[in-house]
Design an enzyme around this catalytic site. Structure first.
Site, PDB file in Angstrom:
ATOM      1  CB  CYS A   1      -1.193   0.300   1.136  1.00 43.34           C
ATOM      2  SG  CYS A   1      -1.565   1.677   1.688  1.00 43.34           S
TER       3      CYS A   1
ATOM      4  CB  CYS B   1       1.310   1.043   4.657  1.00 42.08           C
ATOM      5  SG  CYS B   1      -0.318   0.176   4.761  1.00 42.08           S
TER       6      CYS B   1
ATOM      7  CB  SER C   1      -7.491   4.034  -7.005  1.00 38.40           C
ATOM      8  OG  SER C   1      -6.108   4.757  -5.881  1.00 38.40           O
TER       9      SER C   1
ATOM     10  CG  HIS D   1      -4.361   3.887   4.572  1.00 40.51           C
ATOM     11  ND1 HIS D   1      -2.992   2.517   5.155  1.00 40.51           N
ATOM     12  CD2 HIS D   1      -3.992   4.936   5.277  1.00 40.51           C
ATOM     13  CE1 HIS D   1      -2.654   3.383   5.769  1.00 40.51           C
ATOM     14  NE2 HIS D   1      -3.446   4.883   6.015  1.00 40.51           N
TER      15      HIS D   1
ATOM     16  CG  HIS E   1      -4.369  -1.904   4.941  1.00 34.34           C
ATOM     17  ND1 HIS E   1      -4.163  -0.680   3.748  1.00 34.34           N
ATOM     18  CD2 HIS E   1      -4.802  -2.286   4.752  1.00 34.34           C
ATOM     19  CE1 HIS E   1      -4.586  -0.722   2.842  1.00 34.34           C
ATOM     20  NE2 HIS E   1      -4.424  -1.737   2.773  1.00 34.34           N
TER      21      HIS E   1
END
Length: 350
Positions: free
Chosen positions: A49, A52, A157, A160, A111
């Site tokens: 991610c 993150c 998209s 998170h 997350h």
């Protein structure tokens, strides 16, 4: 008027647009497309991610190991800080330069913690970051748009928890319409439109979802999305710079309550687009403005059935089958404790 058997139109005084309400269609059978339900089973940290802590983003930048909110310039910004050369010689082909900044704001380092799953202290940090970002950017830009797109169904998209902040010299179309309508109302009545509206909604209570000393959450009389809500400052604050410590604390609690109700509605991570409308900055006259947030959720009947704005909505005007009064009642009846925190909570209405 029998609101369950008759169709009718309602006008949005903020935008001068109409909404067609057709409650007699609410029980029609559904044979259309369904959406995939967003996966709630996410890890606390995802190595892939880009939002993150400690992870690398697409442009090679590495996120710090942040422990609360984290704001950075959008790596794929929709606004440029350089001015383009523009010359208009025809009333049919009009262009102007759009100068501004776009930022990404991570709400939490975790997350899998969306707004309703965060503590009130963590949400208060989000609100205070909104205030700080608005205060900074409003010194340079007329319009500061703070918003969140939540869920793949809304084009998000990245799962998170995050929002965006776009600031620019021009007034966005929606803010410009609201500014004009509120100014006209103030000139006619000598009071702020949304202050009068909030007072009447609180007195009527049929469309009120939540209320405390500082904030009112209501399904607008003119709502176009099935479970649309508007969050209005009862302190008549025109923008984030006018919020007190008490109102920011109350806002954190209100957001947790509202988004928990949304999740509890269909027992899913409820998608929406939400955003704040503040008074245009660098103005001396703000009496006609009251800051507010719009929540536009697309879900209609379940976690997988979406309201589509097509056909008549695109070519005529917005149309809804569920009356705002019924939508408000359904949301009011939803618990404020998140369903994942209490296994005894059933689906709303059961």
């Amino acid at each position: 008027m029998d609101n369950t058997a008759s169709s009718f139109r309602r006008k949005n005084p903020l935008t001068d647009e109409w909404v067609l309400v057709s409650p007699q269609r609410n029980n029609r059978p559904w044979h259309g497309a369904t959406e995939a339900i967003q996966n709630d089973d996410l890890a606390q940290h995802d190595a892939n991610c880009p939002l993150c802590p400690g992870n690398q983003r697409a442009n090679g930048a590495v996120n710090p190991h942040f422990e609360t909110t984290f704001v950075f310039n959008n790596d794929f910004a929709a606004l440029a800080q350089t001015r383009s050369d523009v010359s208009n010689h025809n009333d049919l082909f009009i262009q102007e330069s759009a100068v501004g900044e776009a930022r990404v704001m991570c709400f939490s380092p975790t997350h899998n913690r969306s707004l309703p799953r965060m503590s009130e202290d963590a949400l208060h940090a989000v609100v205070k970051t909104w205030c700080a970002q608005y205060k900074e950017l409003s010194q340079r830009y007329c319009c500061v748009q703070i918003f969140e797109n939540k869920g793949e169904i809304m084009g998000c998209s990245q799962p998170h928890p995050h929002g965006q902040i776009w600031a620019h010299e021009h007034l966005s179309t929606e803010v410009e319409k609201e500014d004009r309508a509120q100014a006209n109302y103030f000139k006619k009545h000598g009071s702020a439109m949304l202050s009068d509206y909030a007072a009447r909604e609180a007195l009527n209570a049929k469309r009120v979802v939540l209320q405390n000393a500082h904030w009112l959450v209501v399904v607008p009389y003119w709502a176009k999305w099935p479970f649309e809500t508007m969050l209005i400052s009862l302190d008549n604050a025109p923008d984030f710079t006018h919020l007190t410590s008490a109102s920011t604390l109350a806002l954190a609690k209100t957001i947790k309550q509202l988004t928990s109700k949304y999740d509890n509605l269909f027992k899913c991570s409820f998608p929406y687009s939400m955003g704040w409308h503040n008074a245009p900055s660098q103005r001396t006259q703000l009496s006609h403005w009251v800051m507010h947030a719009h929540f536009y959720p697309p879900l209609l009947r379940s976690a997988s059935v979406k309201k589509h704005m097509v056909g008549y909505e695109m070519l005529g005007e917005s149309q809804r089958d569920l009356t705002p009064e019924l939508a408000a009642q359904i949301l009011r009846d939803c618990p404020e404790q998140h369903y994942l925190d209490n296994t005894s909570i059933s689906k709303c209405g059961e």
